[in-house]
Design an enzyme around this catalytic site. Structure first.
Site, PDB file in Angstrom:
ATOM      1  N   HIS A   1       0.890  -1.462   0.397  1.00 14.10           N
ATOM      2  CA  HIS A   1       0.138   0.144  -0.256  1.00 14.10           C
ATOM      3  C   HIS A   1       0.971   1.174   0.321  1.00 14.10           C
ATOM      4  O   HIS A   1       0.258   2.283   1.003  1.00 14.10           O
ATOM      5  CB  HIS A   1      -0.766  -0.216   0.815  1.00 14.10           C
ATOM      6  CG  HIS A   1      -0.301  -0.291   2.529  1.00 14.10           C
ATOM      7  ND1 HIS A   1      -0.973  -0.713   3.372  1.00 14.10           N
ATOM      8  CD2 HIS A   1       0.685   0.676   3.573  1.00 14.10           C
ATOM      9  CE1 HIS A   1      -0.111  -0.940   4.683  1.00 14.10           C
ATOM     10  NE2 HIS A   1       0.646  -0.072   4.141  1.00 14.10           N
TER      11      HIS A   1
ATOM     12  N   HIS B   1      10.871  -3.814   3.756  1.00 21.22           N
ATOM     13  CA  HIS B   1      11.155  -2.588   3.604  1.00 21.22           C
ATOM     14  C   HIS B   1      11.435  -1.469   4.693  1.00 21.22           C
ATOM     15  O   HIS B   1      10.602  -1.852   6.144  1.00 21.22           O
ATOM     16  CB  HIS B   1      10.387  -1.573   2.741  1.00 21.22           C
ATOM     17  CG  HIS B   1       8.386  -0.905   3.508  1.00 21.22           C
ATOM     18  ND1 HIS B   1       7.807  -2.218   3.839  1.00 21.22           N
ATOM     19  CD2 HIS B   1       7.376   0.002   4.053  1.00 21.22           C
ATOM     20  CE1 HIS B   1       6.399  -1.620   4.284  1.00 21.22           C
ATOM     21  NE2 HIS B   1       6.719  -0.581   4.210  1.00 21.22           N
TER      22      HIS B   1
HETATM   23  C1  DHB Z   1       5.754   3.947   2.874  1.00 22.37           C
HETATM   24  C2  DHB Z   1       4.967   4.550   3.305  1.00 22.37           C
HETATM   25  C3  DHB Z   1       3.556   2.751   4.007  1.00 22.37           C
HETATM   26  O1  DHB Z   1       2.993   3.027   4.911  1.00 22.37           O
HETATM   27  C4  DHB Z   1       4.183   1.583   3.196  1.00 22.37           C
HETATM   28  O2  DHB Z   1       3.887   0.766   3.688  1.00 22.37           O
HETATM   29  C5  DHB Z   1       5.440   1.885   2.071  1.00 22.37           C
HETATM   30  C6  DHB Z   1       6.559   2.759   2.664  1.00 22.37           C
HETATM   31  C7  DHB Z   1       7.229   5.606   2.144  1.00 22.37           C
HETATM   32  O3  DHB Z   1       6.865   5.976   3.423  1.00 22.37           O
HETATM   33  O4  DHB Z   1       7.602   4.942   1.414  1.00 22.37           O
HETATM   34 FE    FE Z   2       2.425   1.022   5.095  1.00 25.05          FE
END
Ligand code: DHB
Ligand code: FE
Length: 289
Positions: free
Chosen positions: A12, A193
């Site tokens: 997301h 991430h």
């Molecule tokens: C980012 C934010 C999110 O909530 C995520 O799930 C993935 C990436 C971002 O700020 O890049």
């Molecule tokens: Fe997120």
């Protein structure tokens, strides 16, 4: 009896929503990602769910550190789009299904999941980006939406195993609903991430794909993964992947993988999409203690 027809696992990433809203999907950075979406959109069109139960996390839009439920269930008929600092995303209003929500509330709570029930809840990119990914531009979303919010922001978040069992309880709840709705369950967030600190930018596609393989074929093994492994292998925000276990827990043992796509980079994230078709196991009786 309402039926669960399948599951969607979907990152997301907020920048995906912004690229989509600003018409930048053909730009060189974005095109390779957006080119992977048409098969997913054709699939959900064919599956035609009446209701999507979207398991997502709020990012300090509806809840913040003053109060953060572990599991919250929206019971409203309408959820406003959150303003995350740049105005509301220009996407259709999210209409709920409060009758199904209240049935879920009764079934889940009597099944020993202590859901926080929420009548007013702005929904942020955690919920709206997967809708844009799957449905594209719409005047109205073609389904009712039941939001289930999971805390993965403030430690301690629920374990993967607890999320898996919540999914199983959602299945029992849906299957004991008197309506005839076709229900799709979304698990959102991830994949690997980390957006802050020394390891910012961490991505681990090999671990992510091994996780997805286990999620499809051996979900109990995926459910046994401890928090520390998510943190070490998938980064601090990779813990969002526990929400995919809620989705998988809501499906039967007879599941086929209809589509998988993933892309690096979108923002700092390994962006994943997994579509599972549920061929329907036996109905599980509701637990009403
Ligand atoms: C980012 C934010 C999110 O909530 C995520 O799930 C993935 C990436 C971002 O700020 O890049
Ligand atoms: Fe997120």
């Amino acid at each position: 009896m309402a039926e669960i027809i399948g599951g969607v696992g979907c990152s997301h990433v907020p920048a995906v929503g912004a690229a989509f809203d600003k018409g930048r999907t053909e730009e060189p950075y974005w095109k390779p990602y957006f080119d992977k979406l048409p098969p997913a959109r054709e699939w959900i069109e064919r599956m035609a769910p009446d209701v999507c139960i979207i398991v997502y996390n709020d990012h300090a839009s509806a809840f913040d550190l003053r109060m953060i439920p572990t599991f919250a269930l929206g019971v409203a008929d309408e959820y406003p789009i959150a303003d995350e600092g740049f105005g509301q995303r220009p996407v259709p209003t999210v209409y709920g299904h409060s009758d199904l929500s209240w049935h879920l509330a009764e079934s889940l709570i009597l099944d020993e999941f202590d859901m926080t029930l929420v009548n007013e809840m702005p929904v942020d990119h955690g919920l709206t980006v997967p809708l844009s990914v799957m449905y594209g531009h719409r005047e109205q979303w073609p389904c009712r939406i039941v939001p289930i919010m999971v805390n993965v922001v403030q430690y301690p978040p629920p374990t993967g195993h607890r999320c898996w069992r919540l999914g199983q309880a959602i299945r029992r709840a849906v299957q004991s609903y008197s309506g005839s709705e076709r229900v799709m369950v979304f698990g959102t967030g991830g994949l690997s991430h980390q957006i802050h600190g020394e390891r910012a930018g961490l991505i681990n596609t090999a671990w992510d794909h091994a996780f997805l393989d286990r999620l499809v074929a051996d979900p109990e093994a995926a459910a046994a993964i401890p928090h520390l492994e998510y943190l070490r292998e998938a980064g601090a925000e990779g813990i969002e992947m526990v929400m995919w276990l809620v989705m998988r827990g809501a499906l039967s043992g007879q599941v086929t993988e209809a589509y998988r796509a993933s892309h690096v980079p979108t923002s700092n994230t390994h962006n994943g999409l997994l579509l599972l078709e549920d061929h329907g196991g036996p109905a599980v009786p509701a637990v009403h203690r």
